[in-house]
Design a protein around this motif. Structure first.
Motif, mmCIF file in Angstrom:
data_model
loop_
_atom_site.group_PDB
_atom_site.id
_atom_site.type_symbol
_atom_site.label_atom_id
_atom_site.label_comp_id
_atom_site.label_asym_id
_atom_site.label_seq_id
_atom_site.Cartn_x
_atom_site.Cartn_y
_atom_site.Cartn_z
ATOM 1 N N PHE A 167 1.110 2.212 -3.160
ATOM 2 C CA PHE A 167 0.928 2.137 -1.707
ATOM 3 C C PHE A 167 2.118 1.455 -1.031
ATOM 4 O O PHE A 167 2.416 1.726 0.132
ATOM 5 C CB PHE A 167 -0.361 1.370 -1.388
ATOM 6 N N THR A 168 2.768 0.549 -1.733
ATOM 7 C CA THR A 168 3.887 -0.181 -1.122
ATOM 8 C C THR A 168 5.037 0.746 -0.741
ATOM 9 O O THR A 168 5.863 0.390 0.094
ATOM 10 C CB THR A 168 4.412 -1.257 -2.086
ATOM 11 N N GLY A 169 5.107 1.936 -1.363
ATOM 12 C CA GLY A 169 6.199 2.863 -1.071
ATOM 13 C C GLY A 169 5.911 3.833 0.054
ATOM 14 O O GLY A 169 6.750 4.692 0.356
ATOM 15 N N LEU A 170 4.743 3.731 0.713
ATOM 16 C CA LEU A 170 4.400 4.658 1.799
ATOM 17 C C LEU A 170 5.087 4.198 3.079
ATOM 18 O O LEU A 170 4.458 3.705 4.024
ATOM 19 C CB LEU A 170 2.874 4.724 1.966
ATOM 20 N N SER A 171 6.385 4.387 3.119
ATOM 21 C CA SER A 171 7.220 3.797 4.172
ATOM 22 C C SER A 171 7.036 4.438 5.537
ATOM 23 O O SER A 171 7.529 3.902 6.536
ATOM 24 C CB SER A 171 8.696 3.893 3.767
ATOM 25 N N SER A 172 6.345 5.569 5.634
ATOM 26 C CA SER A 172 6.129 6.228 6.927
ATOM 27 C C SER A 172 4.676 6.143 7.384
ATOM 28 O O SER A 172 4.319 6.730 8.406
ATOM 29 C CB SER A 172 6.543 7.708 6.837
ATOM 30 N N LEU A 173 3.845 5.417 6.660
ATOM 31 C CA LEU A 173 2.406 5.431 6.930
ATOM 32 C C LEU A 173 2.061 4.687 8.219
ATOM 33 O O LEU A 173 2.362 3.501 8.362
ATOM 34 C CB LEU A 173 1.646 4.816 5.755
ATOM 35 N N LYS A 174 1.414 5.389 9.131
ATOM 36 C CA LYS A 174 1.009 4.808 10.419
ATOM 37 C C LYS A 174 -0.501 4.605 10.505
ATOM 38 O O LYS A 174 -0.961 3.626 11.078
ATOM 39 C CB LYS A 174 1.449 5.725 11.574
ATOM 40 N N GLN A 175 -1.277 5.543 9.976
ATOM 41 C CA GLN A 175 -2.734 5.462 10.031
ATOM 42 C C GLN A 175 -3.298 5.469 8.610
ATOM 43 O O GLN A 175 -2.988 6.369 7.832
ATOM 44 C CB GLN A 175 -3.343 6.637 10.816
ATOM 45 N N THR A 184 -11.934 -2.879 -4.495
ATOM 46 C CA THR A 184 -11.973 -4.309 -4.806
ATOM 47 C C THR A 184 -10.559 -4.872 -4.785
ATOM 48 O O THR A 184 -9.586 -4.147 -4.569
ATOM 49 C CB THR A 184 -12.606 -4.538 -6.186
ATOM 50 N N GLY A 185 -10.462 -6.173 -5.030
ATOM 51 C CA GLY A 185 -9.151 -6.804 -5.111
ATOM 52 C C GLY A 185 -8.569 -7.133 -3.749
ATOM 53 O O GLY A 185 -9.255 -7.131 -2.731
ATOM 54 N N TYR A 186 -7.271 -7.424 -3.748
ATOM 55 C CA TYR A 186 -6.567 -7.822 -2.532
ATOM 56 C C TYR A 186 -5.996 -6.594 -1.827
ATOM 57 O O TYR A 186 -5.896 -5.515 -2.410
ATOM 58 C CB TYR A 186 -5.418 -8.785 -2.855
ATOM 59 N N ILE A 187 -5.571 -6.788 -0.577
ATOM 60 C CA ILE A 187 -4.926 -5.701 0.170
ATOM 61 C C ILE A 187 -3.464 -6.045 0.459
ATOM 62 O O ILE A 187 -2.863 -5.527 1.402
ATOM 63 C CB ILE A 187 -5.674 -5.393 1.482
ATOM 64 N N ASN A 188 -2.889 -6.915 -0.367
ATOM 65 C CA ASN A 188 -1.498 -7.336 -0.144
ATOM 66 C C ASN A 188 -0.512 -6.182 -0.209
ATOM 67 O O ASN A 188 0.572 -6.251 0.378
ATOM 68 C CB ASN A 188 -1.109 -8.403 -1.170
ATOM 69 N N VAL A 189 -0.859 -5.111 -0.928
ATOM 70 C CA VAL A 189 0.071 -3.978 -1.037
ATOM 71 C C VAL A 189 0.279 -3.284 0.309
ATOM 72 O O VAL A 189 1.212 -2.492 0.457
ATOM 73 C CB VAL A 189 -0.431 -2.943 -2.072
ATOM 74 N N LEU A 190 -0.575 -3.593 1.284
ATOM 75 C CA LEU A 190 -0.457 -2.963 2.605
ATOM 76 C C LEU A 190 0.354 -3.809 3.572
ATOM 77 O O LEU A 190 0.629 -3.374 4.700
ATOM 78 C CB LEU A 190 -1.857 -2.728 3.199
ATOM 79 N N ALA A 191 0.730 -5.017 3.149
ATOM 80 C CA ALA A 191 1.271 -6.001 4.090
ATOM 81 C C ALA A 191 2.496 -5.517 4.854
ATOM 82 O O ALA A 191 2.631 -5.779 6.050
ATOM 83 C CB ALA A 191 1.585 -7.301 3.348
ATOM 84 N N ASN A 192 3.398 -4.819 4.192
ATOM 85 C CA ASN A 192 4.675 -4.477 4.826
ATOM 86 C C ASN A 192 4.772 -3.030 5.287
ATOM 87 O O ASN A 192 5.866 -2.535 5.551
ATOM 88 C CB ASN A 192 5.822 -4.785 3.853
ATOM 89 N N LEU A 193 3.634 -2.345 5.365
ATOM 90 C CA LEU A 193 3.652 -0.958 5.838
ATOM 91 C C LEU A 193 3.695 -0.919 7.367
ATOM 92 O O LEU A 193 3.146 -1.801 8.026
ATOM 93 C CB LEU A 193 2.409 -0.215 5.329
ATOM 94 N N PRO A 194 4.309 0.114 7.940
ATOM 95 C CA PRO A 194 4.445 0.206 9.416
ATOM 96 C C PRO A 194 3.178 0.741 10.084
ATOM 97 O O PRO A 194 3.210 1.713 10.839
ATOM 98 C CB PRO A 194 5.621 1.165 9.579
#
Length: 689
Positions: A167-175, A184-194
């Motif tokens: 998920f960290t590589g989805l550099s164009s993700l808006k929605q 489950t788990g953390y959602i830290n992988v979403l932290a730096n997405l646009p």
């Protein structure tokens, strides 16, 4: 010519799709055979020139499934089959178009299983909507190549597990919409997405919501188990952020009065720590060098630890099928998983103080390994094999020779005499650990361990004996009086073998890489049910040593030749080669053929999607008694397995499902699945038509 072929393939894919959708009358213009979807204006079809660029069939009450050959729609940019009743709980067809696809919408259907692996190859994909289906299980890591994806909607399914790292590589993700799943788990992988819109409500997420995400205008996080306390402190030795108190009256930053620490003081502390650290590191390095020399000497006198630790958990014993008369095409469930643990460290890897190392005795491993297999004596096995007489030798493979053993009670078993140069056991404990692990592997399509012998330095394994020998011998060594395998039997063997690999890869924990999958390791019982041999043995041997020992010309994946590393995907490649053997009757590598035909994969793969060439490739022993559609679908599956890039090969669970669908579409009857070899081949193949 290429354009004409592409057009024919596209029409064939739409014909198959129409049939897979149960030939719905509401689709105006659509046909089950032939036709012109562009010139005749088929409903929901958009074309550009002769290429089909869009299929939009939303909210039409459609049922059934997608076509197995959707990948033939090479010009497709948009596929919208949303708000229908597709799937019926089955997994989304893995063979989706990937080259130009930008929009994929299958929302509001009844698809089950997991997200198809082929999404990994959709590098142009911008919009993916799979909401309101029946998707389940942990998400596979299929998102690392989707740099253009701007909208992803997986909401209202039953997906579980942590969010994949890709998920960290989805550099164009808006929605991003993940609500109403069981993540489950953390959602830290979403932290730096646009992201502009994020909905993770009604899951089982834990931890803290990253501060970056709190800035999103449209953010919904209710219905999770977020931590309410303060966020965890920064990692050790990380300076805290400076207090934001603004400049003082002199224009300099206010340090907080007497309690503050000046910049010079901080610099002094840092320099002092560096000096002390350097001195400590110097003495530690010297001490480690002395201990390494002693540890090396110690290691030479300690037993080698095999691929599993002593604490192997027991699993429920699954009795092999004694009369496997049918293939259950409805159930894809696998037996209970076997719990294997990674290598335990041998004593020399432990850190000792010098005095402890010199003065304290080293405890030896106690052999408390649970083994569920019969113990045989060397005398028993010698008597049963007539002292391992050459007349009882039935095969010789990577790990040693195999003998036929006839016991006094009439039972016939196979004895594998392990080659000590390939599998050098330093102690009886090492061999016992290996036996413990392979004795826990239970699946109807595995050749399961019956017993073992480790007397007088001998290491022997006892397995079931299968009277029809190996698939290799049946395909390549049969004489003119032998009856060739029917097409049905070949499909049956492929499916059973795929299920065995699926068990090793996706049910065993951790996964087991077979490393040595080939037709000579597929044994056939009296009803031509396949039983994969040597499961778990290669895990004992490091990759480099195994590569040097094995002699499987034509089966090895390209990346293994380059890196020496075996993986689950290299097993998938080897499985594809075996499928090619079943289809063509040829050996994987045959030096007696013209140079361009010596490598089976290199010769066959360019022809797998050419219907006429495919027909010429089929094993002549079949004498034309095979259904063209079944043959084509079989070729589609194996073509994916032998792709040169490992990331494009499907996991074995998808291969199993594809072969199951092949059987279902072909309408095999249970009588066919019984493998009744007494029926005439031409009568058998009528069930495919």
């Amino acid at each position: 010519m290429a354009l004409i072929l592409a057009r024919l393939y596209a029409v064939a894919a739409l014909n198959t799709l129409f049939t897979s959708l149960n030939s719905p009358g509401q689709l105006k213009g659509w046909q089950a055979n032939g036709g012109d979807p562009c010139g005749e204006s088929w409903q929901g079809i958009t074309c550009s020139g002769a290429g089909v660029t869009a299929i939009k069939l939303s909210n039409l009450g459609l049922s059934g499934n997608l076509a197995y050959n959707m990948n033939n729609l090479g010009s497709l940019v948009e596929l919208d089959m949303s708000q229908n009743s597709l799937g019926g709980g089955n997994q989304i067809e893995y063979n989706l178009p990937t080259i130009k696809l930008e929009r994929l919408n299958l929302a509001g259907n009844q698809f089950g299983g997991n997200i198809p692996y082929s999404i990994f190859s959709m590098s142009n994909l911008k919009y993916l909507n799979l909401n309101h289906n029946q998707l389940q299980g942990n998400m596979t890591d299929v998102f690392s190549n989707l740099y253009s994806l701007s909208t992803l909607d997986l909401s209202f399914n039953s997906l579980t597990g942590d969010l994949p790292q890709s998920f960290t590589g989805l550099s164009s993700l808006k929605q991003l919409y993940l609500q109403n799943n069981q993540f489950t788990g953390y959602i830290n992988v979403l932290a730096n997405l646009p992201l502009n819109d994020l909905n993770v409500a009604n899951n089982r997420f834990t931890g803290w919501i990253p501060s970056q995400l709190k800035k999103i205008n449209s953010l919904q996080t209710d219905g999770n188990s977020w931590s309410t306390g303060p966020a965890p402190p920064p990692p050790p030795y990380t300076a805290p952020p400076p207090p934001n108190r603004g400049p003082d009256q002199n224009g300099s930053s206010n340090s907080g009065g007497k309690s503050g620490i000046s910049g010079g003081a901080i610099a002094g502390i840092i320099i002092s720590l560096l000096v002390v650290g350097a001195v400590v590191a110097f003495f530690m390095i010297k001490r480690r060098k002395r201990k390494s020399a002693r540890a090396a000497h110690f290691e030479q006198h300690q037993p080698f630890t095999s691929f599993a630790s002593n604490e192997v958990k027991d699993v429920p014993y699954m009795k092999p099928i004694e009369e496997p008369t049918t293939i259950d095409i409805e159930s894809l469930a696998s037996p209970a998983s076997v719990s294997l643990k990674p290598p335990s460290k041998i004593a020399s890897h432990k850190s000792f103080d010098d005095d402890d190392f010199l003065n304290k005795p080293v405890a030896k491993k106690s052999n408390t390994i649970p083994i569920k297999a019969t113990v045989y004596s060397v005398a028993d096995l010698q008597m049963a094999t007539d002292s391992f007489n050459f007349d009882n030798l039935v095969g010789e493979g990577t790990f040693g020779r195999v003998y036929r053993a006839q016991f006094n009670d009439g039972k016939v078993l196979a004895i594998k005499k392990l080659d000590s140069t390939v599998m050098p056991f330093q102690s009886s404990d090492d061999f016992a650990e290996l036996i413990s692990n392979i004795s826990k592997l239970h699946h109807p399509n595995l050749n399961e361990l019956v017993g073992y012998c480790m007397e007088h330095g001998q290491h022997l394994l006892v397995y079931d004996f299968h009277r029809n020998g190996s698939l290799h011998d049946l395909l390549h060594l049969s004489d003119e009086y032998s009856k060739p395998l029917s097409w049905n039997s070949r499909v049956k063997i492929a499916l059973g073998s795929a299920r065995a690999l699926e068990y090793l890869h996706e049910i065993c924990s951790p996964s087991i890489v077979h490393k040595n999958f080939k037709s000579s390791n597929i044994l056939l019982d009296s009803e031509f049910n396949p039983h994969l041999s040597d499961a778990g043995l290669a895990s004992f041997i490091p990759d480099a040593e195994f590569q040097a020992a094995e002699q499987s010309a034509g089966y090895t994946a390209p990346e293994v030749d380059m890196t020496g590393q075996y993986t689950l995907k290299s097993d998938v490649y080897s499985f594809g080669v075996v499928m090619l053997e079943l289809l063509t009757g040829r050996r994987p590598f045959d030096s007696s053929r013209p140079r361009s035909e010596q490598s089976l994969v290199r010769w066959a793969t360019p022809q797998l999607h050419d219907i006429d060439a495919l027909d010429r490739m089929v094993d002549p022993a079949l004498k034309g008694l095979y259904p063209a559609k079944s043959l084509s679908r079989f070729a589609d599956v194996l073509a994916l397995c032998v792709q040169p890039e490992p990331e494009f090969r499907p996991p074995m669970s998808e291969v199993v499902q594809a072969l199951v669908r092949l059987v279902q579409r072909a309408n095999m009857t249970k009588r066919m699945l019984d493998g009744d070899t007494s029926r005439r081949a031409d009568d058998q193949d009528q069930d495919f038509i």
